[in-house]
Design a protein around this motif. Structure first.
Motif, PDB file in Angstrom:
ATOM      1  N   ALA A 261       0.834  -1.197   0.000  1.00 15.36           N
ATOM      2  CA  ALA A 261       0.000   0.000   0.000  1.00 15.36           C
ATOM      3  C   ALA A 261       0.873   1.251   0.000  1.00 15.36           C
ATOM      4  O   ALA A 261       0.586   2.231  -0.703  1.00 15.36           O
ATOM      5  CB  ALA A 261      -0.929  -0.002   1.207  1.00 15.36           C
ATOM      6  N   LYS A 262       1.940   1.216   0.787  1.00 14.78           N
ATOM      7  CA  LYS A 262       2.869   2.350   0.806  1.00 14.78           C
ATOM      8  C   LYS A 262       3.522   2.536  -0.563  1.00 14.78           C
ATOM      9  O   LYS A 262       3.640   3.659  -1.058  1.00 14.78           O
ATOM     10  CB  LYS A 262       3.970   2.118   1.852  1.00 14.78           C
ATOM     11  CG  LYS A 262       3.549   2.374   3.270  1.00 14.78           C
ATOM     12  CD  LYS A 262       4.696   2.060   4.186  1.00 14.78           C
ATOM     13  CE  LYS A 262       5.002   3.220   5.067  1.00 14.78           C
ATOM     14  NZ  LYS A 262       6.096   2.943   5.994  1.00 14.78           N
ATOM     15  N   LEU A 263       3.911   1.431  -1.163  1.00 13.04           N
ATOM     16  CA  LEU A 263       4.515   1.488  -2.488  1.00 13.04           C
ATOM     17  C   LEU A 263       3.529   2.027  -3.515  1.00 13.04           C
ATOM     18  O   LEU A 263       3.878   2.854  -4.362  1.00 13.04           O
ATOM     19  CB  LEU A 263       5.008   0.104  -2.901  1.00 13.04           C
ATOM     20  CG  LEU A 263       5.691   0.017  -4.267  1.00 13.04           C
ATOM     21  CD1 LEU A 263       6.977   0.850  -4.265  1.00 13.04           C
ATOM     22  CD2 LEU A 263       5.985  -1.421  -4.618  1.00 13.04           C
ATOM     23  N   GLY A 264       2.283   1.591  -3.426  1.00 13.47           N
ATOM     24  CA  GLY A 264       1.242   2.077  -4.331  1.00 13.47           C
ATOM     25  C   GLY A 264       1.022   3.575  -4.175  1.00 13.47           C
ATOM     26  O   GLY A 264       0.888   4.310  -5.163  1.00 13.47           O
ATOM     27  N   ALA A 265       0.990   4.052  -2.937  1.00 11.83           N
ATOM     28  CA  ALA A 265       0.819   5.487  -2.695  1.00 11.83           C
ATOM     29  C   ALA A 265       1.999   6.270  -3.251  1.00 11.83           C
ATOM     30  O   ALA A 265       1.828   7.353  -3.835  1.00 11.83           O
ATOM     31  CB  ALA A 265       0.660   5.743  -1.194  1.00 11.83           C
ATOM     32  N   LEU A 266       3.188   5.734  -3.094  1.00 10.61           N
ATOM     33  CA  LEU A 266       4.382   6.399  -3.615  1.00 10.61           C
ATOM     34  C   LEU A 266       4.346   6.455  -5.142  1.00 10.61           C
ATOM     35  O   LEU A 266       4.681   7.485  -5.738  1.00 10.61           O
ATOM     36  CB  LEU A 266       5.639   5.654  -3.138  1.00 10.61           C
ATOM     37  CG  LEU A 266       6.974   6.271  -3.529  1.00 10.61           C
ATOM     38  CD1 LEU A 266       7.127   7.642  -2.890  1.00 10.61           C
ATOM     39  CD2 LEU A 266       8.117   5.371  -3.110  1.00 10.61           C
ATOM     40  N   VAL A 267       3.923   5.382  -5.766  1.00 14.95           N
ATOM     41  CA  VAL A 267       3.825   5.358  -7.227  1.00 14.95           C
ATOM     42  C   VAL A 267       2.813   6.390  -7.715  1.00 14.95           C
ATOM     43  O   VAL A 267       3.070   7.139  -8.655  1.00 14.95           O
ATOM     44  CB  VAL A 267       3.450   3.932  -7.723  1.00 14.95           C
ATOM     45  CG1 VAL A 267       3.020   3.951  -9.179  1.00 14.95           C
ATOM     46  CG2 VAL A 267       4.613   2.995  -7.523  1.00 14.95           C
ATOM     47  N   ILE A 268       1.668   6.443  -7.046  1.00 15.41           N
ATOM     48  CA  ILE A 268       0.638   7.426  -7.421  1.00 15.41           C
ATOM     49  C   ILE A 268       1.191   8.839  -7.281  1.00 15.41           C
ATOM     50  O   ILE A 268       1.001   9.686  -8.165  1.00 15.41           O
ATOM     51  CB  ILE A 268      -0.616   7.244  -6.549  1.00 15.41           C
ATOM     52  CG1 ILE A 268      -1.324   5.950  -6.932  1.00 15.41           C
ATOM     53  CG2 ILE A 268      -1.569   8.423  -6.701  1.00 15.41           C
ATOM     54  CD1 ILE A 268      -2.442   5.563  -5.989  1.00 15.41           C
ATOM     55  N   LYS A 269       1.884   9.095  -6.186  1.00 16.63           N
ATOM     56  CA  LYS A 269       2.436  10.432  -5.969  1.00 16.63           C
ATOM     57  C   LYS A 269       3.478  10.776  -7.029  1.00 16.63           C
ATOM     58  O   LYS A 269       3.512  11.889  -7.550  1.00 16.63           O
ATOM     59  CB  LYS A 269       3.040  10.516  -4.566  1.00 16.63           C
ATOM     60  CG  LYS A 269       3.257  11.917  -4.094  1.00 16.63           C
ATOM     61  CD  LYS A 269       3.562  11.958  -2.611  1.00 16.63           C
ATOM     62  CE  LYS A 269       3.536  13.385  -2.150  1.00 16.63           C
ATOM     63  NZ  LYS A 269       3.677  13.533  -0.735  1.00 16.63           N
ATOM     64  N   GLN A 270       4.327   9.819  -7.376  1.00 15.88           N
ATOM     65  CA  GLN A 270       5.366  10.082  -8.378  1.00 15.88           C
ATOM     66  C   GLN A 270       4.774  10.288  -9.767  1.00 15.88           C
ATOM     67  O   GLN A 270       5.282  11.088 -10.543  1.00 15.88           O
ATOM     68  CB  GLN A 270       6.376   8.926  -8.408  1.00 15.88           C
ATOM     69  CG  GLN A 270       7.237   8.848  -7.173  1.00 15.88           C
ATOM     70  CD  GLN A 270       8.043  10.119  -6.933  1.00 15.88           C
ATOM     71  OE1 GLN A 270       8.543  10.736  -7.837  1.00 15.88           O
ATOM     72  NE2 GLN A 270       8.122  10.518  -5.668  1.00 15.88           N
ATOM     73  N   VAL A 271       3.700   9.574 -10.070  1.00 15.11           N
ATOM     74  CA  VAL A 271       3.059   9.737 -11.370  1.00 15.11           C
ATOM     75  C   VAL A 271       2.311  11.074 -11.427  1.00 15.11           C
ATOM     76  O   VAL A 271       2.304  11.745 -12.459  1.00 15.11           O
ATOM     77  CB  VAL A 271       2.098   8.552 -11.642  1.00 15.11           C
ATOM     78  CG1 VAL A 271       1.198   8.826 -12.824  1.00 15.11           C
ATOM     79  CG2 VAL A 271       2.899   7.279 -11.858  1.00 15.11           C
ATOM     80  N   ALA A 272       1.702  11.461 -10.317  1.00 20.19           N
ATOM     81  CA  ALA A 272       0.884  12.674 -10.300  1.00 20.19           C
ATOM     82  C   ALA A 272       1.728  13.943 -10.155  1.00 20.19           C
ATOM     83  O   ALA A 272       1.256  15.033 -10.494  1.00 20.19           O
ATOM     84  CB  ALA A 272      -0.131  12.596  -9.173  1.00 20.19           C
ATOM     85  N   LYS A 273       2.946  13.833  -9.656  1.00 16.78           N
ATOM     86  CA  LYS A 273       3.778  15.026  -9.440  1.00 16.78           C
ATOM     87  C   LYS A 273       4.015  15.830 -10.713  1.00 16.78           C
ATOM     88  O   LYS A 273       3.902  17.057 -10.684  1.00 16.78           O
ATOM     89  CB  LYS A 273       5.104  14.648  -8.788  1.00 16.78           C
ATOM     90  CG  LYS A 273       5.114  14.879  -7.310  1.00 16.78           C
ATOM     91  CD  LYS A 273       6.488  14.718  -6.717  1.00 16.78           C
ATOM     92  CE  LYS A 273       6.368  14.900  -5.227  1.00 16.78           C
ATOM     93  NZ  LYS A 273       7.602  14.690  -4.546  1.00 16.78           N
TER      94      LYS A 273
END
Length: 169
Positions: free
Chosen positions: A7-19
């Motif tokens: 879940a943490k990895l998923g949140a990080l991926v979402i944040k990196q894609v959305a940045k």
């Protein structure tokens, strides 16, 4: 056990894609006078007012009995804060969109699974009804054959008795 790190990895991926999307929105907003004046600055000033008010409340300053004014942010700081709020908002909206999509997908998957299970149960019930009718039909035939066997046996006994009585007389 491995769900939380994923879940943490998923949140990080979402944040990196959305940045990158958030950064594009921030730079465009900073360059547009209308957007800067009417979209970025009001939420930034309100956020600043809420933040300062909360800090004053926590430190026991400026309670209801005391009159205190909160100075506004200068234009540059307000634009920067508003751009950051906009960027975080874009990231949040993208994350919520992905989450909503995933929830909808899981509900559809669960619904399809339940429909398949219901179809299987209906099929089993139909098959059970067919077997019940077949069993009843076989039971009826068995009773009929038993009745015919007893009738034939009775007929044979009657013939035997008649033959014996005609020989005796």
């Amino acid at each position: 056990m491995a769900v939380f790190p994923l879940a943490k990895l998923g949140a990080l991926v979402i944040k990196q894609v959305a940045k990158p999307l958030a950064n594009i929105a921030k730079t465009r907003a900073k360059n547009s006078h209308f957007f800067r004046t009417y979209i970025l600055m009001p939420p930034a000033q309100f956020y600043h007012w809420c933040e300062v008010r909360m800090k004053m409340y926590v430190m026991n300053l400026g309670r209801t009995g005391q009159n205190s004014t909160i100075p506004k942010l200068n234009e540059e700081a307000a634009i920067e804060l508003g751009a950051n709020l906009l960027g975080e908002g874009v990231i949040f909206v993208i994350a919520v969109g992905i989450l909503a999509f995933e929830v909808t997908r899981q509900k559809e998957k669960e619904k399809k699974k339940e429909e398949n299970e219901q179809a299987f149960i209906t099929n089993l019930e139909h098959r059970i009804n067919e077997l019940t009718f077949a069993t009843e039909e076989l039971d009826t035939r068995l009773r009929e054959l038993t009745r015919l066997a007893y009738a034939k046996e009775h007929k044979e006994k009657v013939k035997e008795v008649a033959a014996t009585s005609s020989l005796v007389s």
